[in-house]
Design a protein around this motif. Structure first.
Motif, PDB file in Angstrom:
ATOM      1  N   PRO A  38       0.827  -1.213   0.000  1.00 41.99           N
ATOM      2  CA  PRO A  38       0.000   0.000   0.000  1.00 41.99           C
ATOM      3  C   PRO A  38       0.860   1.260   0.000  1.00 41.99           C
ATOM      4  N   GLN A  39       0.307   2.331  -0.557  1.00 45.20           N
ATOM      5  CA  GLN A  39       0.988   3.617  -0.562  1.00 45.20           C
ATOM      6  C   GLN A  39       0.817   4.250   0.812  1.00 45.20           C
ATOM      7  N   VAL A  40       1.922   4.464   1.511  1.00 40.46           N
ATOM      8  CA  VAL A  40       1.879   5.032   2.851  1.00 40.46           C
ATOM      9  C   VAL A  40       2.811   6.233   2.901  1.00 40.46           C
ATOM     10  N   ASP A  41       2.310   7.342   3.399  1.00 42.62           N
ATOM     11  CA  ASP A  41       3.135   8.520   3.618  1.00 42.62           C
ATOM     12  C   ASP A  41       3.466   8.588   5.098  1.00 42.62           C
ATOM     13  N   TYR A  42       4.729   8.377   5.426  1.00 38.03           N
ATOM     14  CA  TYR A  42       5.145   8.402   6.814  1.00 38.03           C
ATOM     15  C   TYR A  42       5.281   9.845   7.278  1.00 38.03           C
ATOM     16  N   PRO A  43       4.834  10.137   8.486  1.00 40.75           N
ATOM     17  CA  PRO A  43       4.934  11.505   8.980  1.00 40.75           C
ATOM     18  C   PRO A  43       6.395  11.902   9.203  1.00 40.75           C
ATOM     19  N   THR A  44       6.727  13.105   8.820  1.00 44.06           N
ATOM     20  CA  THR A  44       8.083  13.608   8.997  1.00 44.06           C
ATOM     21  C   THR A  44       8.034  14.984   9.652  1.00 44.06           C
ATOM     22  N   ILE A  45       9.113  15.311  10.323  1.00 45.06           N
ATOM     23  CA  ILE A  45       9.285  16.629  10.931  1.00 45.06           C
ATOM     24  C   ILE A  45      10.564  17.208  10.352  1.00 45.06           C
ATOM     25  N   GLN A  46      10.494  18.421   9.878  1.00 50.80           N
ATOM     26  CA  GLN A  46      11.675  19.071   9.336  1.00 50.80           C
ATOM     27  C   GLN A  46      11.736  20.478   9.924  1.00 50.80           C
ATOM     28  N   THR A  47      12.873  20.798  10.529  1.00 50.51           N
ATOM     29  CA  THR A  47      13.030  22.128  11.121  1.00 50.51           C
ATOM     30  C   THR A  47      14.279  22.799  10.563  1.00 50.51           C
ATOM     31  N   PHE A  48      14.234  24.117  10.505  1.00 50.62           N
ATOM     32  CA  PHE A  48      15.384  24.925  10.115  1.00 50.62           C
ATOM     33  C   PHE A  48      15.549  25.995  11.186  1.00 50.62           C
ATOM     34  N   THR A  49      16.749  26.119  11.702  1.00 48.73           N
ATOM     35  CA  THR A  49      17.013  27.150  12.706  1.00 48.73           C
ATOM     36  C   THR A  49      18.129  28.052  12.200  1.00 48.73           C
ATOM     37  N   PHE A  50      18.013  29.315  12.531  1.00 51.87           N
ATOM     38  CA  PHE A  50      19.004  30.294  12.089  1.00 51.87           C
ATOM     39  C   PHE A  50      19.518  31.079  13.286  1.00 51.87           C
ATOM     40  N   TYR A  51      20.818  31.234  13.328  1.00 56.11           N
ATOM     41  CA  TYR A  51      21.479  32.007  14.373  1.00 56.11           C
ATOM     42  C   TYR A  51      22.573  32.802  13.657  1.00 56.11           C
ATOM     43  N   PRO A  52      22.203  33.952  13.087  1.00 52.62           N
ATOM     44  CA  PRO A  52      23.153  34.704  12.259  1.00 52.62           C
ATOM     45  C   PRO A  52      24.461  35.005  12.995  1.00 52.62           C
ATOM     46  N   GLY A  53      25.558  34.749  12.308  1.00 56.20           N
ATOM     47  CA  GLY A  53      26.878  35.034  12.850  1.00 56.20           C
ATOM     48  C   GLY A  53      27.466  33.928  13.707  1.00 56.20           C
ATOM     49  N   ALA A  54      26.733  32.864  13.982  1.00 59.45           N
ATOM     50  CA  ALA A  54      27.233  31.775  14.822  1.00 59.45           C
ATOM     51  C   ALA A  54      28.071  30.811  13.993  1.00 59.45           C
ATOM     52  N   SER A  55      29.084  30.274  14.634  1.00 58.46           N
ATOM     53  CA  SER A  55      29.938  29.283  13.969  1.00 58.46           C
ATOM     54  C   SER A  55      29.229  27.924  13.979  1.00 58.46           C
ATOM     55  N   PRO A  56      29.701  26.984  13.154  1.00 56.48           N
ATOM     56  CA  PRO A  56      29.087  25.649  13.154  1.00 56.48           C
ATOM     57  C   PRO A  56      29.147  24.966  14.522  1.00 56.48           C
ATOM     58  N   GLU A  57      30.236  25.205  15.279  1.00 56.31           N
ATOM     59  CA  GLU A  57      30.367  24.591  16.606  1.00 56.31           C
ATOM     60  C   GLU A  57      29.315  25.144  17.568  1.00 56.31           C
ATOM     61  N   VAL A  58      29.101  26.458  17.508  1.00 53.65           N
ATOM     62  CA  VAL A  58      28.099  27.077  18.376  1.00 53.65           C
ATOM     63  C   VAL A  58      26.704  26.590  17.980  1.00 53.65           C
ATOM     64  N   MET A  59      26.438  26.511  16.699  1.00 50.97           N
ATOM     65  CA  MET A  59      25.140  26.007  16.239  1.00 50.97           C
ATOM     66  C   MET A  59      24.919  24.576  16.721  1.00 50.97           C
ATOM     67  N   ALA A  60      25.968  23.758  16.642  1.00 44.66           N
ATOM     68  CA  ALA A  60      25.846  22.357  17.053  1.00 44.66           C
ATOM     69  C   ALA A  60      25.582  22.245  18.546  1.00 44.66           C
ATOM     70  N   SER A  61      26.287  23.025  19.356  1.00 41.91           N
ATOM     71  CA  SER A  61      26.149  22.885  20.808  1.00 41.91           C
ATOM     72  C   SER A  61      24.965  23.658  21.369  1.00 41.91           C
ATOM     73  N   SER A  62      24.659  24.826  20.832  1.00 44.25           N
ATOM     74  CA  SER A  62      23.610  25.673  21.408  1.00 44.25           C
ATOM     75  C   SER A  62      22.231  25.454  20.795  1.00 44.25           C
ATOM     76  N   VAL A  63      22.178  25.019  19.555  1.00 41.99           N
ATOM     77  CA  VAL A  63      20.884  24.909  18.878  1.00 41.99           C
ATOM     78  C   VAL A  63      20.557  23.464  18.514  1.00 41.99           C
ATOM     79  N   THR A  64      21.446  22.821  17.775  1.00 39.37           N
ATOM     80  CA  THR A  64      21.154  21.488  17.257  1.00 39.37           C
ATOM     81  C   THR A  64      21.053  20.439  18.365  1.00 39.37           C
ATOM     82  N   ALA A  65      21.991  20.430  19.307  1.00 41.38           N
ATOM     83  CA  ALA A  65      21.979  19.423  20.377  1.00 41.38           C
ATOM     84  C   ALA A  65      20.706  19.501  21.227  1.00 41.38           C
ATOM     85  N   PRO A  66      20.281  20.690  21.684  1.00 38.76           N
ATOM     86  CA  PRO A  66      19.012  20.729  22.438  1.00 38.76           C
ATOM     87  C   PRO A  66      17.806  20.266  21.615  1.00 38.76           C
TER      88      PRO A  66
END
Length: 97
Positions: A38-66
């Motif tokens: 059967p044709q099944v559409d699985y539910p998905t969640i997609q988010t985008f977060t922006f923190y202008p001027g932040a480095s990838p490390e800061v984004m990973a620890s302050s935004v992505t990890a939480p």
């Protein structure tokens, strides 16, 4: 007149009616469409977060990890993908189990 009286006084007719209803149910069940894949559409969640001027490390620890910790508490979660870059943290769709 009591509706049950008719069925009590005529047990053969009651039995034949019951058999007819069961046969009609079996016949109708066999006519139900069944799809092997059967044709099944699985539910998905997609988010985008922006923190202008932040480095990838800061984004990973302050935004992505939480976000990963919070999304990880969703029951039935099968897969979670994420990536962090300078000033943005796009998250790939999460799929339930």
């Amino acid at each position: 007149m009591n509706p049950s009286r008719l069925f009590i006084l005529r047990p053969v007719a009651t039995t034949l009616l019951m058999v007819a209803i069961v046969l009609a149910g079996v016949f109708a069940y066999r006519l139900l469409p069944i799809s092997a894949l059967p044709q099944v559409d699985y539910p998905t969640i997609q988010t985008f977060t922006f923190y202008p001027g932040a480095s990838p490390e800061v984004m990973a620890s302050s935004v992505t990890a939480p976000l990963e910790r919070q999304f990880g508490q969703i029951p039935g979660l099968k897969q979670m993908l994420s990536s962090s870059s300078g000033g943005a943290s796009p998250r790939a769709p999460a799929e339930p189990r």
